[in-house]
Design a protein around this motif. Structure first.
Motif, PDB file in Angstrom:
ATOM      1  N   ILE A   1       2.380  -3.800   2.769  1.00 14.98           N
ATOM      2  CA  ILE A   1       1.176  -4.608   2.554  1.00 14.98           C
ATOM      3  C   ILE A   1       0.315  -3.999   1.445  1.00 14.98           C
ATOM      4  N   GLU A   2      -0.274  -4.860   0.645  1.00 16.70           N
ATOM      5  CA  GLU A   2      -1.200  -4.477  -0.416  1.00 16.70           C
ATOM      6  C   GLU A   2      -2.530  -5.168  -0.131  1.00 16.70           C
ATOM      7  N   ILE A   3      -3.576  -4.389   0.126  1.00 19.00           N
ATOM      8  CA  ILE A   3      -4.879  -4.921   0.488  1.00 19.00           C
ATOM      9  C   ILE A   3      -5.870  -4.638  -0.645  1.00 19.00           C
ATOM     10  N   GLY A   4      -6.562  -5.672  -1.096  1.00 18.91           N
ATOM     11  CA  GLY A   4      -7.529  -5.508  -2.162  1.00 18.91           C
ATOM     12  C   GLY A   4      -6.966  -5.772  -3.542  1.00 18.91           C
ATOM     13  N   ARG A   5      -5.829  -6.441  -3.612  1.00 15.61           N
ATOM     14  CA  ARG A   5      -5.218  -6.773  -4.904  1.00 15.61           C
ATOM     15  C   ARG A   5      -5.976  -7.934  -5.564  1.00 15.61           C
TER      16      ARG A   5
ATOM     17  N   ALA B   1       2.090  -9.097   1.322  1.00 15.13           N
ATOM     18  CA  ALA B   1       3.072  -8.226   1.958  1.00 15.13           C
ATOM     19  C   ALA B   1       4.461  -8.834   1.807  1.00 15.13           C
ATOM     20  N   ASP B   2       5.477  -7.972   1.935  1.00 20.87           N
ATOM     21  CA  ASP B   2       6.854  -8.458   1.856  1.00 20.87           C
ATOM     22  C   ASP B   2       7.134  -9.457   2.974  1.00 20.87           C
TER      23      ASP B   2
ATOM     24  N   MET C   1       0.850  -1.180   0.000  1.00 23.28           N
ATOM     25  CA  MET C   1       0.000   0.000   0.000  1.00 23.28           C
ATOM     26  C   MET C   1       0.887   1.230   0.000  1.00 23.28           C
ATOM     27  N   LYS C   2       0.500   2.279  -0.734  1.00 21.49           N
ATOM     28  CA  LYS C   2       1.290   3.488  -0.846  1.00 21.49           C
ATOM     29  C   LYS C   2       0.472   4.687  -0.384  1.00 21.49           C
ATOM     30  N   ASP C   3       1.224   5.735   0.060  1.00 26.45           N
ATOM     31  CA  ASP C   3       0.531   6.941   0.470  1.00 26.45           C
ATOM     32  C   ASP C   3       0.268   7.830  -0.734  1.00 26.45           C
ATOM     33  N   ALA C   4      -0.206   9.064  -0.499  1.00 23.87           N
ATOM     34  CA  ALA C   4      -0.577   9.960  -1.593  1.00 23.87           C
ATOM     35  C   ALA C   4       0.606  10.355  -2.452  1.00 23.87           C
ATOM     36  N   HIS C   5       1.821  10.201  -1.912  1.00 24.54           N
ATOM     37  CA  HIS C   5       3.027  10.558  -2.655  1.00 24.54           C
ATOM     38  C   HIS C   5       3.681   9.349  -3.319  1.00 24.54           C
ATOM     39  N   GLY C   6       3.018   8.206  -3.266  1.00 19.16           N
ATOM     40  CA  GLY C   6       3.555   7.020  -3.915  1.00 19.16           C
ATOM     41  C   GLY C   6       4.599   6.289  -3.110  1.00 19.16           C
TER      42      GLY C   6
END
Length: 206
Positions: free
Chosen positions: A142-146, A169-170, A1-6
């Protein structure tokens, strides 16, 4: 997951939030059941009619993925599960228990312990088909909803159906792990200090 700045976000997830996040993994169960029945997906083996419990004081895993799946028993009944897949895992103070109720004898418990005394249980390409999981979890990147068909951080073949919910996630660190499952698979499973006992009565890990 990334924030608004990537930038990648490293986060911690409480036991309650982790359970809530895992719920959408069941959303594609109907489609998975149809795919399994039509031969598009194949269960690795027919599971028994009994779930078992597993606990550990800690789990450290590299390459984490989770997605919805379906197990089948020998009668052909379909059982929805949340598949947790980890490339490499270490577990401390592992306990596994299953209780069987037999005529005349009543409840018979099988208890297995390993990974005590500072030497952990080691597993590679670990898959757990669970119906319940709790603990205190921390993930990195973590990437949620992939889309479950695009997972690439877990074991090589740890992927679900297209358009189905998943997360990865890593790495993951879980303390006070408790889970109920239909099945566990692993490429390698090394149990240091293994002890197995069978006794009368109901004696479970938790």
């Amino acid at each position: 997951m990334k924030d608004a700045h990537g930038r990648p976000v490293t986060g911690r997830v409480s036991a309650r939030k982790f359970a809530v996040l895992a719920v959408p993994a069941f959303a594609g169960t109907a489609a998975l059941a149809i795919a399994l029945a039509n031969g598009a997906l194949a269960a690795s083996f027919a599971v028994s009619g009994q779930q078992f419990k597993v606990s550990a004081s800690s789990l450290d895993g590299d390459g984490f993925a989770q997605y919805g799946g379906v197990d089948a028993n020998a009668r052909g009944e379909l059982l929805p599960v949340a598949v947790t897949a980890i490339k490499k895992a270490e577990l401390n103070n592992l306990c596994q228990s299953v209780v069987t109720k037999l005529p005349v004898l009543g409840n018979i418990s099988l208890n297995l312990t390993a990974g005590t005394g500072g030497k952990p249980v080691e597993a590679e390409n670990l898959y757990v088909d669970a119906t319940q999981l709790s603990g205190n979890a921390a993930f990195h990147n973590i990437e949620i909803g992939r889309d479950a068909s695009t997972l690439d951080k877990g074991p090589a073949d740890a992927q679900g159906m297209q358009d189905a919910f998943s997360q990865q996630a890593d790495d993951v660190h879980i303390t006070d792990l408790k889970q109920t499952a239909w099945a566990t698979n692993a490429g390698t499973f090394k149990l240091s200090g293994l002890s197995m006992k069978i006794s009368k009565g109901k004696k479970e890990c938790f």
